[in-house]
Motif scaffolding. Structure first.
Motif, PDB file in Angstrom:
ATOM      1  N   ARG A 140       0.855  -1.192   0.000  1.00 45.17           N
ATOM      2  CA  ARG A 140       0.000   0.000   0.000  1.00 45.17           C
ATOM      3  C   ARG A 140       0.885   1.235   0.000  1.00 45.17           C
ATOM      4  N   GLU A 141       0.279   2.400   0.097  1.00 46.55           N
ATOM      5  CA  GLU A 141       1.031   3.663   0.005  1.00 46.55           C
ATOM      6  C   GLU A 141       2.084   3.784   1.105  1.00 46.55           C
ATOM      7  N   THR A 143       3.782   1.290   2.544  1.00 48.50           N
ATOM      8  CA  THR A 143       4.736   0.177   2.573  1.00 48.50           C
ATOM      9  C   THR A 143       6.165   0.684   2.371  1.00 48.50           C
ATOM     10  N   TYR A 243      -1.191   7.448  -4.522  1.00 47.14           N
ATOM     11  CA  TYR A 243      -2.154   6.360  -4.609  1.00 47.14           C
ATOM     12  C   TYR A 243      -1.534   5.133  -5.268  1.00 47.14           C
ATOM     13  N   ASP A 291      -2.612  -2.935  -3.031  1.00 45.29           N
ATOM     14  CA  ASP A 291      -3.863  -2.644  -2.343  1.00 45.29           C
ATOM     15  C   ASP A 291      -4.322  -1.254  -2.798  1.00 45.29           C
ATOM     16  N   SER A 293      -7.218   0.171  -2.370  1.00 43.32           N
ATOM     17  CA  SER A 293      -8.450   0.576  -1.695  1.00 43.32           C
ATOM     18  C   SER A 293      -8.548   2.093  -1.548  1.00 43.32           C
ATOM     19  N   LYS A 294      -7.418   2.771  -1.353  1.00 44.66           N
ATOM     20  CA  LYS A 294      -7.440   4.231  -1.234  1.00 44.66           C
ATOM     21  C   LYS A 294      -7.910   4.873  -2.539  1.00 44.66           C
TER      22      LYS A 294
END
Length: 324
Positions: A140-141, A143, A243, A291, A293-294
């Motif tokens: 994700r962002e 990480t 993102y 991921d 999701s954001k």
């Protein structure tokens, strides 16, 4: 922010093609950065509405001139030395373009904006290759990056310097951490297009075998045409941010081969595919899966083209292109 003006670096590449088409359809006046005196030649003849502006990411004065020529509301930095495997052989040039080039385009925007900070919205094409030796799955962002190639290292620098300019100068600068995204416009030295083209040619009797490296590599593959929509959506937000753009699914090269050969009616591809250690990377990335999701929650973005649809699209394109 529609019917604006945009400057796109790398307009002649895969992502540039889809993004320019997207922006033109939105009513933008689109300018594409073209290196050197070739500014009068089209980087892509399929983009007749594109205005060409001379400039080079390694040359700051040319980028400042390009800003004044294009007078953009939005700048999309898609240009890069984009072949990960080749980046070990071209480490210095990869660094000059993918790392220092980002500084140059950000500086050009900052100088052009003057006291009107935020007037120009900037998109940086970051990469899942930043994660390399993955520290968590999915990525994700937030990480921790651990790049495993000169390409990944340079992209990591470009990503963080974009954040730095946003925080230091208040620039409207956003990054899309793009996971693998493919299309029929991928160059044939990328493994997905190498496979789709070879499968088409094997089925047509024009090629005998396909030579690859590690077949167990798994990647999060999406369609480039979907990903450029996310780029545009980022620059429509009031606040800049970063993102992850990904499908959230992983597939191995073996699955890719299954799907590609199935398109041409071949169930057992083992007699056509040979592995060669020469195609193994010195240090390969781990299990990269994003991921997004954001992006889903904030941008309202999600991929539309499935993995099977993407590979089918690519094989069918190469069948049409290689038929006598």
């Amino acid at each position: 922010m529609t019917n604006g003006r945009a400057l796109v670096t790398g307009a002649g590449g895969q992502d540039g093609h889809y993004l320019v088409r997207w922006l033109l359809a939105k009513g933008y006046e689109v300018h594409g950065l073209v290196r050197g005196v070739g500014a009068t030649a089209s980087p892509d003849e399929a983009l007749p509405g594109l205005h060409r502006v001379p400039g080079d990411l390694t040359d700051l004065p040319s980028l400042v001139r390009a800003m004044y020529a294009a007078r953009p509301d939005e700048v999309y930095n898609l240009a890069s030395m984009s072949h990960v495997s080749n980046s070990w052989a071209t480490a210095q040039l990869t660094t000059d373009v993918n790392a220092k080039g980002v500084v140059n385009i950000l500086e050009a925007i900052r100088l052009y904006e003057g006291d009107h900070v935020g007037r120009v919205r900037f998109f940086q094409a970051s990469s899942s290759e930043m994660f390399g030796k993955v520290q968590e799955v999915p990525q994700r962002e937030s990480t921790l990056p651990w790049p495993r190639s000169p390409y990944g290292v340079a992209k990591t620098f470009g990503h963080h310097v974009t954040v730095n300019y946003r925080e230091s100068y208040g620039m409207h600068a956003s990054s899309g951490i793009l996971f693998n995204h493919e299309s029929p416009r991928r160059p044939v030295d990328f493994v997905t297009r190498k496979i789709s083209r070879a499968v088409a040619r094997i089925s047509l009797g024009l090629q005998d075998e396909l030579v690859l490296g590690n077949l167990d590599v798994e990647r999060d593959w999406g369609f480039a045409g979907d990903y450029v929509e996310a780029m545009w959506l980022m620059l429509q937000q009031d606040e800049p941010d970063d993102y992850v753009i990904a499908t959230g699914e992983t597939h191995s090269l073996r699955e890719l081969l299954d799907t590609a050969f199935r398109v041409v009616g071949i169930d057992d591809w083992s007699r056509y595919v040979r592995q060669d250690p020469a195609f193994m990377r010195p240090a390969d990335a781990g299990l990269t899966v994003g991921d997004a999701s954001k992006a889903r929650e904030v941008l309202g973005w999600k991929p539309r083209v499935t993995f099977e649809e993407l590979i089918t699209m690519m094989v069918e394109h190469d069948l049409a292109e290689n038929r006598p």
